[in-house]
Design a protein around this motif. Structure first.
Motif, PDB file in Angstrom:
ATOM      1  N   TRP A   8       0.833  -1.222   0.000  1.00 14.91           N
ATOM      2  CA  TRP A   8       0.000   0.000   0.000  1.00 14.91           C
ATOM      3  C   TRP A   8       0.857   1.258   0.000  1.00 14.91           C
ATOM      4  N   HIS A   9       1.973   1.163   0.696  1.00 16.75           N
ATOM      5  CA  HIS A   9       2.943   2.263   0.718  1.00 16.75           C
ATOM      6  C   HIS A   9       3.444   2.500  -0.715  1.00 16.75           C
ATOM      7  N   ALA A  10       3.768   1.404  -1.421  1.00 16.72           N
ATOM      8  CA  ALA A  10       4.256   1.517  -2.803  1.00 16.72           C
ATOM      9  C   ALA A  10       3.170   2.126  -3.694  1.00 16.72           C
ATOM     10  N   ALA A  11       1.926   1.718  -3.477  1.00 16.49           N
ATOM     11  CA  ALA A  11       0.834   2.211  -4.327  1.00 16.49           C
ATOM     12  C   ALA A  11       0.681   3.730  -4.171  1.00 16.49           C
ATOM     13  N   MET A  12       0.750   4.216  -2.944  1.00 10.01           N
ATOM     14  CA  MET A  12       0.603   5.664  -2.734  1.00 10.01           C
ATOM     15  C   MET A  12       1.789   6.430  -3.327  1.00 10.01           C
ATOM     16  N   MET A  13       2.993   5.849  -3.200  1.00 12.19           N
ATOM     17  CA  MET A  13       4.162   6.528  -3.787  1.00 12.19           C
ATOM     18  C   MET A  13       4.049   6.561  -5.312  1.00 12.19           C
ATOM     19  N   ALA A  14       3.568   5.479  -5.897  1.00 14.01           N
ATOM     20  CA  ALA A  14       3.450   5.422  -7.361  1.00 14.01           C
ATOM     21  C   ALA A  14       2.468   6.499  -7.838  1.00 14.01           C
ATOM     22  N   ALA A  15       1.353   6.655  -7.140  1.00 16.03           N
ATOM     23  CA  ALA A  15       0.371   7.675  -7.534  1.00 16.03           C
ATOM     24  C   ALA A  15       0.992   9.071  -7.445  1.00 16.03           C
ATOM     25  N   THR A  16       1.777   9.286  -6.399  1.00 16.48           N
ATOM     26  CA  THR A  16       2.403  10.597  -6.196  1.00 16.48           C
ATOM     27  C   THR A  16       3.397  10.894  -7.331  1.00 16.48           C
ATOM     28  N   VAL A  17       4.225   9.902  -7.653  1.00 14.99           N
ATOM     29  CA  VAL A  17       5.224  10.084  -8.717  1.00 14.99           C
ATOM     30  C   VAL A  17       4.509  10.376 -10.039  1.00 14.99           C
ATOM     31  N   PHE A  18       3.442   9.641 -10.304  1.00 15.43           N
ATOM     32  CA  PHE A  18       2.694   9.809 -11.547  1.00 15.43           C
ATOM     33  C   PHE A  18       2.218  11.265 -11.688  1.00 15.43           C
ATOM     34  N   ILE A  19       1.696  11.833 -10.618  1.00 16.43           N
ATOM     35  CA  ILE A  19       1.172  13.211 -10.677  1.00 16.43           C
ATOM     36  C   ILE A  19       2.314  14.218 -10.843  1.00 16.43           C
ATOM     37  N   VAL A  20       3.391  14.023 -10.074  1.00 15.17           N
ATOM     38  CA  VAL A  20       4.487  15.002 -10.117  1.00 15.17           C
ATOM     39  C   VAL A  20       5.176  15.001 -11.484  1.00 15.17           C
ATOM     40  N   ILE A  21       5.274  13.836 -12.104  1.00 17.52           N
ATOM     41  CA  ILE A  21       5.898  13.755 -13.438  1.00 17.52           C
ATOM     42  C   ILE A  21       5.138  14.627 -14.428  1.00 17.52           C
ATOM     43  N   ARG A  22       3.840  14.727 -14.272  1.00 19.77           N
ATOM     44  CA  ARG A  22       3.026  15.485 -15.231  1.00 19.77           C
ATOM     45  C   ARG A  22       3.240  16.995 -15.121  1.00 19.77           C
ATOM     46  N   GLY A  23       3.930  17.430 -14.080  1.00 19.16           N
ATOM     47  CA  GLY A  23       4.325  18.837 -14.013  1.00 19.16           C
ATOM     48  C   GLY A  23       3.413  19.702 -13.156  1.00 19.16           C
ATOM     49  N   VAL A  24       3.773  20.976 -13.102  1.00 17.25           N
ATOM     50  CA  VAL A  24       3.114  21.888 -12.180  1.00 17.25           C
ATOM     51  C   VAL A  24       1.639  22.093 -12.544  1.00 17.25           C
ATOM     52  N   GLN A  25       1.404  22.417 -13.812  1.00 17.68           N
ATOM     53  CA  GLN A  25       0.012  22.697 -14.200  1.00 17.68           C
ATOM     54  C   GLN A  25      -0.801  21.444 -14.433  1.00 17.68           C
ATOM     55  N   ARG A  26      -0.253  20.557 -15.283  1.00 13.48           N
ATOM     56  CA  ARG A  26      -1.034  19.391 -15.691  1.00 13.48           C
ATOM     57  C   ARG A  26      -1.089  18.341 -14.585  1.00 13.48           C
ATOM     58  N   GLY A  27      -0.090  18.322 -13.720  1.00 12.25           N
ATOM     59  CA  GLY A  27      -0.061  17.335 -12.649  1.00 12.25           C
ATOM     60  C   GLY A  27      -0.604  17.891 -11.342  1.00 12.25           C
ATOM     61  N   ILE A  28       0.190  18.774 -10.714  1.00  9.06           N
ATOM     62  CA  ILE A  28      -0.132  19.217  -9.353  1.00  9.06           C
ATOM     63  C   ILE A  28      -1.427  20.028  -9.322  1.00  9.06           C
ATOM     64  N   GLU A  29      -1.536  20.993 -10.233  1.00  2.63           N
ATOM     65  CA  GLU A  29      -2.721  21.858 -10.203  1.00  2.63           C
ATOM     66  C   GLU A  29      -3.994  21.055 -10.523  1.00  2.63           C
ATOM     67  N   THR A  30      -3.911  20.216 -11.539  1.00  6.24           N
ATOM     68  CA  THR A  30      -5.084  19.424 -11.922  1.00  6.24           C
ATOM     69  C   THR A  30      -5.494  18.465 -10.800  1.00  6.24           C
ATOM     70  N   ALA A  31      -4.515  17.799 -10.194  1.00  9.97           N
ATOM     71  CA  ALA A  31      -4.845  16.850  -9.122  1.00  9.97           C
ATOM     72  C   ALA A  31      -5.541  17.573  -7.976  1.00  9.97           C
ATOM     73  N   ASN A  32      -5.032  18.757  -7.616  1.00  7.48           N
ATOM     74  CA  ASN A  32      -5.647  19.501  -6.518  1.00  7.48           C
ATOM     75  C   ASN A  32      -7.037  20.003  -6.875  1.00  7.48           C
ATOM     76  N   ARG A  33      -7.213  20.341  -8.136  1.00  7.62           N
ATOM     77  CA  ARG A  33      -8.520  20.807  -8.596  1.00  7.62           C
ATOM     78  C   ARG A  33      -9.589  19.719  -8.388  1.00  7.62           C
ATOM     79  N   ILE A  34      -9.169  18.463  -8.512  1.00  7.36           N
ATOM     80  CA  ILE A  34     -10.121  17.366  -8.330  1.00  7.36           C
ATOM     81  C   ILE A  34     -10.192  16.937  -6.864  1.00  7.36           C
ATOM     82  N   LEU A  35      -9.010  16.747  -6.249  1.00  6.87           N
ATOM     83  CA  LEU A  35      -8.983  16.137  -4.916  1.00  6.87           C
ATOM     84  C   LEU A  35      -9.429  17.097  -3.813  1.00  6.87           C
TER      85      LEU A  35
END
Ligand code: PFF
Length: 454
Positions: free
Chosen positions: A156-183
């Motif tokens: 479960w620890h690995a699963a949460m880290m994988a999700a985090t890496v996936f979002i951060v790779i997408r960058g500031v706007q497309r990753g972090i901003e979009t994820a926060n807009r939903i979550l």
């Protein structure tokens, strides 16, 4: 190296896509497991209402001034080429602060991801109903067996880290901003619904009184003040360059103090709503509000089993924890990723992947610290608690102190006040006095307490 910093502190040329981007991402960073799981048990252990008053004071006297200072410096390093600002990255304090902030992020994320993993496991259990099929008295044993397992917490620890890496790779706007807009809206909706449900229960009044009616007698105990200050540090996530990093992606025209006020208001609102949801439920069911860290994983599931609509509540509650964890994990990973992009030849994708794997490995001892490695203890604490203790009581306050020294004592009043958008504002003088004298003193108290309690 320093020239690169002054022209672009993030090195990535990134910027938020909207005015709301900075506030969304920083509220997302602040509101997390700390507001729900940590706030409720620390408030429970420290007397409820009186703790809440001290907590709000700590947010205003420690959190708010540091957030303004961090954001001002982050944005100035990107946009402001005045000599006073160009000098900042060359300061030894600054280099220390940056290295410390990367170490703090790695340390905090390593154990935070483990707790986030537990929350994800419980969310799945709530969704498929298995969590609700455990006998109402069996939750303590279930939790103890789960966290002691040699494999499950790691997955479960690995699963949460994988999700985090996936979002951060997408960058500031497309990753972090979009994820926060939903979550973030999902997080606010879940905590508000739970709070509304909480106050409609018979017997909810006792929970509300516990949280809002201060019992001033606890103010005689120094530990309550210290717990409030420590919680403010952790919950806002100050002292770790998150606001420096995210402030670097902020457009010039946005006001720093307004954004900072929105952040502390948003974070406090989530904590108070979570407190209402948890304490009304705990009191309505006559359970112990001072149960400590097990409040979220043992006491609440135990109650959910007995409640009408308990499954929906359990899904909402653990979805809240997972969403909060993910939005905070994104920013905890972004700090070292931005640092790598700036100081090493790595690009965002490489940096996020490599750091994700590193943090996963660093988190293994915390994930296994309740089973295979349960014998490893330090001053009576297990591995996860020890990493939390060192990071929350030493690394974050030390980072805060370094940043206050830079902004309050090295930068100069005029450039600091201008970068904070406080020029000609009545709040300028109080802010400057706070960051030079009062806030550093309070932070020193937290550090001293860490040493004495160590
Ligand atoms: N503020 C987050 C929470 O309350 O869950 C966790 C956190 C994020 C702590 C960033 C520290 C930090 F630097």
């Amino acid at each position: 190296m320093s020239d690169r910093i002054s022209s672009d502190p993030t090195g990535a040329g990134d910027q938020w896509g909207s005015q709301a981007g900075f506030i969304l991402a920083t509220v997302g960073s602040a509101a997390g497991v700390g507001n729900v799981w940590r706030f409720s048990y620390v408030a429970g252990e420290n007397g409820g209402g009186a703790f809440l008053v001290l907590y709000v004071l700590s947010v205003l006297l420690i959190g708010l001034p540091i957030i303004i200072a961090e954001t001002a410096i982050g944005r100035a390093l990107r946009h402001d080429h005045a000599p006073a600002t160009r000098r900042l990255p060359k300061l030894r304090h600054w280099q220390f602060f940056r290295v410390l902030s990367v170490l703090s992020a790695l340390a905090i994320l390593s154990f935070y991801a483990v707790i986030a993993g537990w929350a994800l496991r419980y969310l799945i259990g709530a969704v498929d109903g298995s969590l609700l099929r455990i006998a109402s008295t069996g939750h303590g044993e279930f939790f103890a067996r789960f966290i002691a397992d040699p494999v499950e917490p790691v997955i479960w620890h690995a699963a949460m880290m994988a999700a985090t890496v996936f979002i951060v790779i997408r960058g500031v706007q497309r990753g972090i901003e979009t994820a926060n807009r939903i979550l973030l809206p999902a997080l606010f909706a879940a905590v508000a619904l739970l709070a509304v449900y909480g106050v409609t229960q018979d017997g909810a009044g006792a929970g509300l009184r516990f949280l809002f009616q201060p019992d001033w007698t606890v103010l005689g105990q120094p530990r309550v003040y210290l717990a409030a200050m420590g919680q403010a540090f952790f919950s806002l996530g100050v002292g770790m360059a998150i606001f420096v990093t995210f402030g670097g992606y902020m457009p010039q025209r946005q006001s720093v103090p307004v954004a900072a006020l929105a952040i502390v208001a948003g974070d406090t609102l989530v904590a108070v709503l979570a407190g209402i949801a948890i304490f009304t439920t705990v009191f309505a069911y006559g359970t112990d509000p001072t149960a400590g860290p097990q409040l979220a994983f043992i006491t609440l599931p135990h109650i959910f089993v007995a409640l009408p609509g308990g499954r929906v509540l359990a899904v909402l509650f653990f979805a809240l924890l997972v969403a909060g964890a993910l939005t905070s994990m994104i920013s905890l990973l972004e700090v070292p990723v931005a640092w790598c992009v700036q100081y090493t030849p790595w690009r965002r994708r490489q940096a996020a992947l490599a750091l994700g794997v590193l943090i996963f490995v660093l988190g293994l001892p915390s994930a296994l610290g309740f089973g295979l490695l349960a014998d490893i203890r330090w001053h009576g604490r297990g591995i996860l608690d020890s990493v939390d203790f060192v990071a929350s009581n030493f690394l974050l306050p030390l980072g805060g102190l370094l940043l206050l020294t830079i902004v309050g004592w090295r930068w100069g009043r005029a450039p600091a006040t201008a970068a904070a958008n406080l020029d000609g504002n009545r709040a300028a003088a109080p802010w400057y006095i706070l960051i030079r004298w009062i806030t550093p003193l309070l932070v020193l108290v937290i550090l001293a307490r860490g040493f004495l309690n160590g």
